[in-house]
Write a protein that holds these residues in place. Structure first.
Motif, PDB file in Angstrom:
ATOM      1  N   GLU A 145       0.830  -1.395   0.083  1.00  0.00           N
ATOM      2  CA  GLU A 145       0.112   0.037  -0.121  1.00  0.00           C
ATOM      3  C   GLU A 145       0.805   1.143   0.043  1.00  0.00           C
ATOM      4  O   GLU A 145       1.875   1.301   0.883  1.00  0.00           O
ATOM      5  CB  GLU A 145      -0.902   0.026   1.163  1.00  0.00           C
ATOM      6  CG  GLU A 145      -1.786   1.328   1.493  1.00  0.00           C
ATOM      7  CD  GLU A 145      -2.293   1.147   2.756  1.00  0.00           C
ATOM      8  OE1 GLU A 145      -3.223   2.088   2.996  1.00  0.00           O
ATOM      9  OE2 GLU A 145      -2.381   0.234   3.645  1.00  0.00           O
ATOM     10  N   ALA A 146       0.618   2.145  -0.809  1.00  0.00           N
ATOM     11  CA  ALA A 146       1.170   3.480  -1.160  1.00  0.00           C
ATOM     12  C   ALA A 146       0.755   4.381  -0.048  1.00  0.00           C
ATOM     13  O   ALA A 146      -0.733   4.366   0.050  1.00  0.00           O
ATOM     14  CB  ALA A 146       1.320   3.844  -2.397  1.00  0.00           C
ATOM     15  N   ILE A 147       1.292   5.116   0.909  1.00  0.00           N
ATOM     16  CA  ILE A 147       0.851   6.022   1.837  1.00  0.00           C
ATOM     17  C   ILE A 147       1.500   7.303   1.810  1.00  0.00           C
ATOM     18  O   ILE A 147       2.591   7.383   2.134  1.00  0.00           O
ATOM     19  CB  ILE A 147       0.962   5.656   3.278  1.00  0.00           C
ATOM     20  CG1 ILE A 147       0.588   4.023   3.353  1.00  0.00           C
ATOM     21  CG2 ILE A 147       0.402   6.622   4.340  1.00  0.00           C
ATOM     22  CD1 ILE A 147       0.608   3.435   4.955  1.00  0.00           C
ATOM     23  N   VAL A 148       0.711   8.374   1.266  1.00  0.00           N
ATOM     24  CA  VAL A 148       1.278   9.561   1.104  1.00  0.00           C
ATOM     25  C   VAL A 148       1.503  10.064   2.704  1.00  0.00           C
ATOM     26  O   VAL A 148       0.752  10.346   3.514  1.00  0.00           O
ATOM     27  CB  VAL A 148       0.557  10.646   0.380  1.00  0.00           C
ATOM     28  CG1 VAL A 148       0.934  11.900   0.174  1.00  0.00           C
ATOM     29  CG2 VAL A 148       0.485  10.016  -1.260  1.00  0.00           C
ATOM     30  N   GLY A 149       2.948  10.473   2.842  1.00  0.00           N
ATOM     31  CA  GLY A 149       3.126  11.167   4.182  1.00  0.00           C
ATOM     32  C   GLY A 149       3.374  10.091   5.065  1.00  0.00           C
ATOM     33  O   GLY A 149       3.019  10.123   6.376  1.00  0.00           O
ATOM     34  N   GLY A 150       3.486   8.781   4.753  1.00  0.00           N
ATOM     35  CA  GLY A 150       3.537   7.588   5.462  1.00  0.00           C
ATOM     36  C   GLY A 150       4.850   7.853   6.464  1.00  0.00           C
ATOM     37  O   GLY A 150       4.911   7.349   7.584  1.00  0.00           O
ATOM     38  N   ASP A 151       5.915   8.471   6.078  1.00  0.00           N
ATOM     39  CA  ASP A 151       6.922   8.825   6.942  1.00  0.00           C
ATOM     40  C   ASP A 151       6.631   9.739   8.273  1.00  0.00           C
ATOM     41  O   ASP A 151       7.657   9.656   8.940  1.00  0.00           O
ATOM     42  CB  ASP A 151       8.263   9.344   6.213  1.00  0.00           C
ATOM     43  CG  ASP A 151       7.973  10.504   5.487  1.00  0.00           C
ATOM     44  OD1 ASP A 151       6.842  11.056   5.552  1.00  0.00           O
ATOM     45  OD2 ASP A 151       8.957  11.111   4.708  1.00  0.00           O
ATOM     46  N   ALA A 152       5.459  10.116   8.259  1.00  0.00           N
ATOM     47  CA  ALA A 152       4.980  10.992   9.424  1.00  0.00           C
ATOM     48  C   ALA A 152       4.021  10.042  10.054  1.00  0.00           C
ATOM     49  O   ALA A 152       3.655  10.676  11.501  1.00  0.00           O
ATOM     50  CB  ALA A 152       4.443  12.070   9.046  1.00  0.00           C
ATOM     51  N   THR A 153       3.533   8.969   9.699  1.00  0.00           N
ATOM     52  CA  THR A 153       2.497   8.331  10.543  1.00  0.00           C
ATOM     53  C   THR A 153       2.806   6.791  10.795  1.00  0.00           C
ATOM     54  O   THR A 153       2.057   6.281  11.719  1.00  0.00           O
ATOM     55  CB  THR A 153       1.286   8.535   9.506  1.00  0.00           C
ATOM     56  OG1 THR A 153       1.296   7.709   8.348  1.00  0.00           O
ATOM     57  CG2 THR A 153       0.630   9.688   9.337  1.00  0.00           C
ATOM     58  N   GLU A 154       3.414   6.384  10.067  1.00  0.00           N
ATOM     59  CA  GLU A 154       3.785   4.837  10.137  1.00  0.00           C
ATOM     60  C   GLU A 154       5.081   4.385  10.683  1.00  0.00           C
ATOM     61  O   GLU A 154       6.100   4.739  10.092  1.00  0.00           O
ATOM     62  CB  GLU A 154       3.458   4.003   8.690  1.00  0.00           C
ATOM     63  CG  GLU A 154       2.405   4.050   8.189  1.00  0.00           C
ATOM     64  CD  GLU A 154       1.147   2.995   9.087  1.00  0.00           C
ATOM     65  OE1 GLU A 154       1.770   2.295   9.649  1.00  0.00           O
ATOM     66  OE2 GLU A 154       0.130   3.376   8.910  1.00  0.00           O
ATOM     67  N   PRO A 155       5.442   4.024  11.973  1.00  0.00           N
ATOM     68  CA  PRO A 155       6.727   3.787  12.550  1.00  0.00           C
ATOM     69  C   PRO A 155       7.649   3.031  11.590  1.00  0.00           C
ATOM     70  O   PRO A 155       8.836   3.214  11.510  1.00  0.00           O
ATOM     71  CB  PRO A 155       6.316   2.940  13.734  1.00  0.00           C
ATOM     72  CG  PRO A 155       4.700   3.674  14.107  1.00  0.00           C
ATOM     73  CD  PRO A 155       4.135   3.623  12.827  1.00  0.00           C
ATOM     74  N   ALA A 156       7.137   2.235  11.168  1.00  0.00           N
ATOM     75  CA  ALA A 156       8.085   1.259  10.238  1.00  0.00           C
ATOM     76  C   ALA A 156       8.677   2.144   8.989  1.00  0.00           C
ATOM     77  O   ALA A 156       9.725   1.929   8.532  1.00  0.00           O
ATOM     78  CB  ALA A 156       7.469  -0.002   9.790  1.00  0.00           C
ATOM     79  N   ILE A 157       7.872   2.837   8.495  1.00  0.00           N
ATOM     80  CA  ILE A 157       8.321   3.822   7.259  1.00  0.00           C
ATOM     81  C   ILE A 157       9.134   4.865   8.025  1.00  0.00           C
ATOM     82  O   ILE A 157      10.062   5.385   7.191  1.00  0.00           O
ATOM     83  CB  ILE A 157       7.196   4.249   6.796  1.00  0.00           C
ATOM     84  CG1 ILE A 157       6.197   3.561   6.083  1.00  0.00           C
ATOM     85  CG2 ILE A 157       7.503   5.545   5.664  1.00  0.00           C
ATOM     86  CD1 ILE A 157       4.988   3.994   5.276  1.00  0.00           C
ATOM     87  N   MET A 158       8.910   5.353   9.239  1.00  0.00           N
ATOM     88  CA  MET A 158       9.764   6.348  10.009  1.00  0.00           C
ATOM     89  C   MET A 158      11.127   5.593   9.939  1.00  0.00           C
ATOM     90  O   MET A 158      12.215   6.096   9.883  1.00  0.00           O
ATOM     91  CB  MET A 158       9.204   6.437  11.034  1.00  0.00           C
ATOM     92  CG  MET A 158       7.935   7.435  11.393  1.00  0.00           C
ATOM     93  SD  MET A 158       7.315   7.630  12.902  1.00  0.00           S
ATOM     94  CE  MET A 158       5.660   8.424  12.570  1.00  0.00           C
ATOM     95  N   ALA A 159      11.115   4.314  10.557  1.00  0.00           N
ATOM     96  CA  ALA A 159      12.360   3.732  10.814  1.00  0.00           C
ATOM     97  C   ALA A 159      13.299   3.718   9.558  1.00  0.00           C
ATOM     98  O   ALA A 159      14.553   3.825   9.461  1.00  0.00           O
ATOM     99  CB  ALA A 159      12.083   2.352  11.268  1.00  0.00           C
ATOM    100  N   ALA A 160      12.555   3.347   8.078  1.00  0.00           N
ATOM    101  CA  ALA A 160      13.147   3.230   7.005  1.00  0.00           C
ATOM    102  C   ALA A 160      13.689   4.716   6.328  1.00  0.00           C
ATOM    103  O   ALA A 160      14.776   4.738   6.021  1.00  0.00           O
ATOM    104  CB  ALA A 160      11.939   2.605   5.905  1.00  0.00           C
ATOM    105  N   SER A 161      12.873   5.810   6.707  1.00  0.00           N
ATOM    106  CA  SER A 161      13.554   7.077   6.358  1.00  0.00           C
ATOM    107  C   SER A 161      14.534   7.352   7.040  1.00  0.00           C
ATOM    108  O   SER A 161      15.645   7.900   6.508  1.00  0.00           O
ATOM    109  CB  SER A 161      12.622   7.919   6.436  1.00  0.00           C
ATOM    110  OG  SER A 161      12.260   8.340   7.944  1.00  0.00           O
ATOM    111  N   ILE A 162      14.821   6.842   8.397  1.00  0.00           N
ATOM    112  CA  ILE A 162      16.117   7.064   9.068  1.00  0.00           C
ATOM    113  C   ILE A 162      17.205   6.312   8.691  1.00  0.00           C
ATOM    114  O   ILE A 162      18.280   6.876   8.375  1.00  0.00           O
ATOM    115  CB  ILE A 162      15.866   6.934  10.604  1.00  0.00           C
ATOM    116  CG1 ILE A 162      14.826   8.002  11.221  1.00  0.00           C
ATOM    117  CG2 ILE A 162      16.878   6.849  11.447  1.00  0.00           C
ATOM    118  CD1 ILE A 162      14.205   7.574  12.490  1.00  0.00           C
ATOM    119  N   LEU A 163      17.015   5.337   8.274  1.00  0.00           N
ATOM    120  CA  LEU A 163      18.141   4.107   7.966  1.00  0.00           C
ATOM    121  C   LEU A 163      18.502   4.697   6.294  1.00  0.00           C
ATOM    122  O   LEU A 163      19.771   4.811   6.117  1.00  0.00           O
ATOM    123  CB  LEU A 163      17.780   2.836   7.686  1.00  0.00           C
ATOM    124  CG  LEU A 163      17.507   1.933   9.072  1.00  0.00           C
ATOM    125  CD1 LEU A 163      17.372   0.238   8.541  1.00  0.00           C
ATOM    126  CD2 LEU A 163      18.563   2.084   9.972  1.00  0.00           C
TER     127      LEU A 163
END
Length: 192
Positions: A115-133
């Protein structure tokens, strides 16, 4: 366990004129939560660097892949990013049962539903973690590239088109790490 094997996927470095685009996929472990996750752009560099090893230690699975400048040039940055997302998810072990993609497009050929989530790096912890890595790993690459080509200042601007980077590009021309399909680099080569 299947219901927890959800990968977050994000990238860093779509806009720079030089260096790779980094794509990360992370499956977080609900039994080992990580405090302080957020969109990498909302965290200080110091905070991202503190979270980076915690994510790698606590996640059930993670992978970062890099799409280099020559591959970006051969397929365009959008397609390169999608290819990186697919490769990052494919490399996870254990395999993801589902992927949450930051953005508005699900990459073709993923090994699981997504699933694509616009702004997912602000709402989904797993996407946040991926953005940091992705961000920290890419920054490390840019610091290493600075050692090879210090005249561009990659350690400071990480390849983004800052005034200092544009001046260095005009003065020295591009190095092998520059993306030749990007207009400022084409201009420096006299191809625009």
């Amino acid at each position: 366990m299947e219901d927890i094997l959800i990968a977050g996927v994000d990238e860093a470095g779509r806009g720079p004129l030089a260096g790779p685009v980094a794509v990360a996929a992370v499956i977080l472990d609900p039994a080992r939560p990580i405090e302080g996750l957020n969109d990498s752009k909302k965290l200080t560099e110091k905070r991202r660097e503190r979270l980076y090893p915690l994510i790698r230690e606590h996640a059930l699975a993670w992978h970062v892949c890099f799409i280099e400048a020559d591959e970006i040039d051969s397929m365009n940055i959008f397609q390169a990013t999608l290819a990186g997302m697919r490769r990052a998810v494919e490399a996870l072990s254990p395999a993801a049962r589902r992927a949450l993609i930051d953005g508005n497009k699900v990459p073709p050929g993923l090994p699981c539903p997504a699933e694509a989530i616009v702004g997912g790096d602000a709402t989904e912890p797993a996407i946040m973690a991926a953005s940091i890595l992705a961000k920290v790993a890419r920054d490390q690459i840019m610091v290493a590239l600075h050692a090879d080509w210090p005249q561009y200042g990659f350690d400071a601007h990480k390849g983004y088109p800052t005034p200092a980077h544009l001046r260095a590009l005009a003065r020295h021309g591009p190095c092998p790490a520059h993306r030749r399909s990007f207009a400022p680099v084409r201009n420096a080569l006299g191809l625009a």
